[in-house]
Design a protein around this motif. Sequence first.
Motif, PDB file in Angstrom:
ATOM      1  N   TYR A  59     -23.322 -46.740 -28.169  1.00  0.00           N
ATOM      2  CA  TYR A  59     -22.342 -46.596 -29.327  1.00  0.00           C
ATOM      3  C   TYR A  59     -22.110 -48.081 -30.102  1.00  0.00           C
ATOM      4  N   ILE A  60     -22.048 -49.233 -29.516  1.00  0.00           N
ATOM      5  CA  ILE A  60     -22.286 -50.537 -30.166  1.00  0.00           C
ATOM      6  C   ILE A  60     -23.237 -50.666 -30.944  1.00  0.00           C
ATOM      7  N   ALA A  61     -24.636 -50.528 -30.821  1.00  0.00           N
ATOM      8  CA  ALA A  61     -25.629 -50.445 -31.646  1.00  0.00           C
ATOM      9  C   ALA A  61     -25.554 -49.481 -32.871  1.00  0.00           C
ATOM     10  N   PHE A  62     -25.160 -48.484 -32.690  1.00  0.00           N
ATOM     11  CA  PHE A  62     -24.939 -47.508 -33.804  1.00  0.00           C
ATOM     12  C   PHE A  62     -23.748 -47.739 -34.718  1.00  0.00           C
ATOM     13  N   ASP A  63     -22.544 -48.322 -34.289  1.00  0.00           N
ATOM     14  CA  ASP A  63     -21.583 -49.015 -34.692  1.00  0.00           C
ATOM     15  C   ASP A  63     -21.996 -50.027 -35.751  1.00  0.00           C
ATOM     16  N   ILE A  64     -22.958 -50.990 -35.088  1.00  0.00           N
ATOM     17  CA  ILE A  64     -23.450 -52.108 -35.855  1.00  0.00           C
ATOM     18  C   ILE A  64     -24.180 -51.493 -37.310  1.00  0.00           C
ATOM     19  N   LEU A  65     -24.939 -50.436 -37.129  1.00  0.00           N
ATOM     20  CA  LEU A  65     -25.509 -49.649 -38.189  1.00  0.00           C
ATOM     21  C   LEU A  65     -24.566 -49.013 -39.367  1.00  0.00           C
ATOM     22  N   GLN A  66     -23.652 -48.432 -38.801  1.00  0.00           N
ATOM     23  CA  GLN A  66     -22.520 -48.250 -39.594  1.00  0.00           C
ATOM     24  C   GLN A  66     -21.857 -49.269 -40.557  1.00  0.00           C
ATOM     25  N   ARG A  67     -21.586 -50.270 -39.765  1.00  0.00           N
ATOM     26  CA  ARG A  67     -20.985 -51.638 -40.396  1.00  0.00           C
ATOM     27  C   ARG A  67     -21.994 -52.335 -41.492  1.00  0.00           C
ATOM     28  N   VAL A  68     -23.160 -52.217 -41.173  1.00  0.00           N
ATOM     29  CA  VAL A  68     -24.331 -52.647 -41.976  1.00  0.00           C
ATOM     30  C   VAL A  68     -24.234 -51.834 -43.226  1.00  0.00           C
ATOM     31  N   TRP A  69     -24.297 -50.427 -43.040  1.00  0.00           N
ATOM     32  CA  TRP A  69     -24.201 -49.612 -44.394  1.00  0.00           C
ATOM     33  C   TRP A  69     -23.032 -49.737 -45.177  1.00  0.00           C
ATOM     34  N   ARG A  70     -21.941 -49.716 -44.306  1.00  0.00           N
ATOM     35  CA  ARG A  70     -20.552 -49.871 -45.318  1.00  0.00           C
ATOM     36  C   ARG A  70     -20.538 -51.097 -45.931  1.00  0.00           C
ATOM     37  N   ASP A  71     -21.118 -52.515 -45.260  1.00  0.00           N
ATOM     38  CA  ASP A  71     -21.219 -53.606 -46.150  1.00  0.00           C
ATOM     39  C   ASP A  71     -22.063 -53.481 -47.562  1.00  0.00           C
ATOM     40  N   SER A  72     -23.068 -52.661 -47.211  1.00  0.00           N
ATOM     41  CA  SER A  72     -23.638 -52.505 -48.501  1.00  0.00           C
ATOM     42  C   SER A  72     -23.189 -51.411 -49.417  1.00  0.00           C
ATOM     43  N   GLY A  73     -21.584 -51.079 -49.375  1.00  0.00           N
ATOM     44  CA  GLY A  73     -21.071 -50.186 -50.095  1.00  0.00           C
ATOM     45  C   GLY A  73     -21.414 -48.870 -49.935  1.00  0.00           C
ATOM     46  N   ILE A  74     -22.172 -48.338 -49.120  1.00  0.00           N
ATOM     47  CA  ILE A  74     -22.596 -46.951 -48.642  1.00  0.00           C
ATOM     48  C   ILE A  74     -21.343 -46.346 -47.760  1.00  0.00           C
ATOM     49  N   ALA A  75     -20.965 -45.040 -48.309  1.00  0.00           N
ATOM     50  CA  ALA A  75     -20.015 -44.295 -47.495  1.00  0.00           C
ATOM     51  C   ALA A  75     -20.956 -43.665 -46.301  1.00  0.00           C
ATOM     52  N   VAL A  76     -20.300 -43.574 -45.246  1.00  0.00           N
ATOM     53  CA  VAL A  76     -20.886 -43.121 -43.953  1.00  0.00           C
ATOM     54  C   VAL A  76     -20.361 -41.814 -43.564  1.00  0.00           C
ATOM     55  N   ARG A  77     -21.128 -40.684 -43.246  1.00  0.00           N
ATOM     56  CA  ARG A  77     -20.736 -39.443 -42.333  1.00  0.00           C
ATOM     57  C   ARG A  77     -21.275 -39.457 -41.154  1.00  0.00           C
ATOM     58  N   TYR A  78     -20.430 -39.458 -40.206  1.00  0.00           N
ATOM     59  CA  TYR A  78     -21.175 -39.853 -38.835  1.00  0.00           C
ATOM     60  C   TYR A  78     -20.469 -38.449 -37.953  1.00  0.00           C
ATOM     61  N   VAL A  79     -21.310 -38.033 -37.173  1.00  0.00           N
ATOM     62  CA  VAL A  79     -21.007 -36.973 -36.175  1.00  0.00           C
ATOM     63  C   VAL A  79     -21.716 -37.224 -34.969  1.00  0.00           C
ATOM     64  N   GLN A  80     -20.765 -36.987 -33.917  1.00  0.00           N
ATOM     65  CA  GLN A  80     -21.019 -37.048 -32.554  1.00  0.00           C
ATOM     66  C   GLN A  80     -20.566 -36.133 -31.853  1.00  0.00           C
ATOM     67  N   ASN A  81     -21.409 -35.512 -30.870  1.00  0.00           N
ATOM     68  CA  ASN A  81     -21.117 -34.310 -29.973  1.00  0.00           C
ATOM     69  C   ASN A  81     -20.516 -34.863 -28.544  1.00  0.00           C
ATOM     70  N   VAL A  82     -19.952 -33.770 -27.968  1.00  0.00           N
ATOM     71  CA  VAL A  82     -19.488 -33.900 -26.714  1.00  0.00           C
ATOM     72  C   VAL A  82     -19.985 -32.850 -25.630  1.00  0.00           C
ATOM     73  N   THR A  83     -20.923 -33.063 -24.794  1.00  0.00           N
ATOM     74  CA  THR A  83     -21.339 -31.978 -23.972  1.00  0.00           C
ATOM     75  C   THR A  83     -20.441 -31.755 -22.768  1.00  0.00           C
ATOM     76  N   ASP A  84     -19.434 -30.837 -23.261  1.00  0.00           N
ATOM     77  CA  ASP A  84     -18.177 -30.776 -22.224  1.00  0.00           C
ATOM     78  C   ASP A  84     -18.505 -29.441 -21.433  1.00  0.00           C
ATOM     79  N   VAL A  85     -19.626 -28.878 -21.372  1.00  0.00           N
ATOM     80  CA  VAL A  85     -20.101 -27.936 -20.197  1.00  0.00           C
ATOM     81  C   VAL A  85     -21.529 -28.055 -20.298  1.00  0.00           C
ATOM     82  N   ASP A  86     -22.069 -28.515 -18.859  1.00  0.00           N
ATOM     83  CA  ASP A  86     -23.416 -28.645 -18.530  1.00  0.00           C
ATOM     84  C   ASP A  86     -23.403 -28.802 -17.184  1.00  0.00           C
ATOM     85  N   ASP A  87     -24.625 -28.877 -16.582  1.00  0.00           N
ATOM     86  CA  ASP A  87     -24.710 -28.933 -14.966  1.00  0.00           C
ATOM     87  C   ASP A  87     -24.201 -30.058 -14.535  1.00  0.00           C
TER      88      ASP A  87
END
Length: 411
Positions: A59-87
């Motif tokens: 998650y830190i790796a993709f946080d760095i990606l977000q930060r680099v995009w934002r530094d370029s002036g690019i807005a970010v739309r980020y979606v993450q799931n939670v597998t809250d029912v699984d084996d």
Amino acid sequence: MEAWSPTPVPRIPGAPGELRLFDTATQTLRTSAPEGVATMYVCGITPYDATHLGHAATYIAFDILQRVWRDSGIAVRYVQNVTDVDDPLLERASHTGENWMALAQREIALFREDMSALRVLPPDEYVGAVESVLEITEAIEQLLTVGAAYRVEEDIYFDISYAKDFGYESNYDRPTMLKLFAERGGDPDHAGKRDPLDSLLWRGVRPGEPFWDTPLGPGRPGWHIECSVIALNRLGMGFDVQGGGSDLIFPHHENSAAHGEVLKGGHPFAKQYVHAGLVGLDGEKMSKSRGNLVFVSKLRNAGVDPMAIRLALLDGHYRSDREWTGGRLPAAEARLERWRTAAEVSAPEQDAALVAELRKHLASDLDTVNALAAADRWADAALASNADTASGSTNENLAKSAIDALLGIAL
């Protein structure tokens, strides 16, 4: 489902260079130039245990990606799931005697706390499998209608022959796929399947397991279709980046892409597939099944500065597997203290040079190793020059802001 509170990201002067990211599907470095808003989907946790350092590194790796995009002036739309029912969640709850929903809620809450402490920017939408059952059901009905799904008794499977590009994301040959499918939650030997690699879309009700009454019959969704549907319904086809750990390349990301492409009749599911390496301990991947975990919350509770944890995890290229050794944390703590001291005495020209260096290295496939080395050189120069506090104080926020904005480290 609520995520965690966002951390303000400072704006720093100047413009960064073009970002190049390694794409798993093409095995090449490719320019990441989102048009308008950058869209990213990163697979989230199955909440049956606390956040370990392998999770945190991803998650830190993709946080760095977000930060680099934002530094370029690019807005970010980020979606993450939670597998809250699984084996794995149900198995842990059965083993401990705890209600599976209570277990999931507790671990999700702890995950939020850990991500907030590590200053990971939250997703715009944080979506659980449980709250998505209806939309997943509708997608499976669509696959049944076009013939891309079929029933095996009470279960429903995806027919990979309908995914004409199946295999393009992982680039694995069939024997490798079969091996990984068996190791990572698949059921290649299940009787009645058309192809051993066909993946489960819907698990019919089993005694003692939670289920939903739906037009498909009672049951619960499979793992891969969960991410396909959550991503498609919030980001659309061809979003910029699908991310996660390298252990998700197959079968999870291959199948979620295949499901999505058949549902929408298009290609590709994501423009780039970006994967983080795994963190190991004593020569093995850090995983719950092996029991060789180092938990973020336990380090925090022991008084470790979360910024030192983050810094230790940044000291390794995001795509590389790495070992968590005994010296990583003390080295990060010493580095953090040195940077904090340097930020109080650095000169304006030193800070400006640091900004340029950080941007240069992060634009090259998020190269945090060289970015950290550049910050070390900045700290050495600042401390060696013995600049007085007065000269540094008028500019001290530039170095702090850059390290904060681009690396997520609060000095």
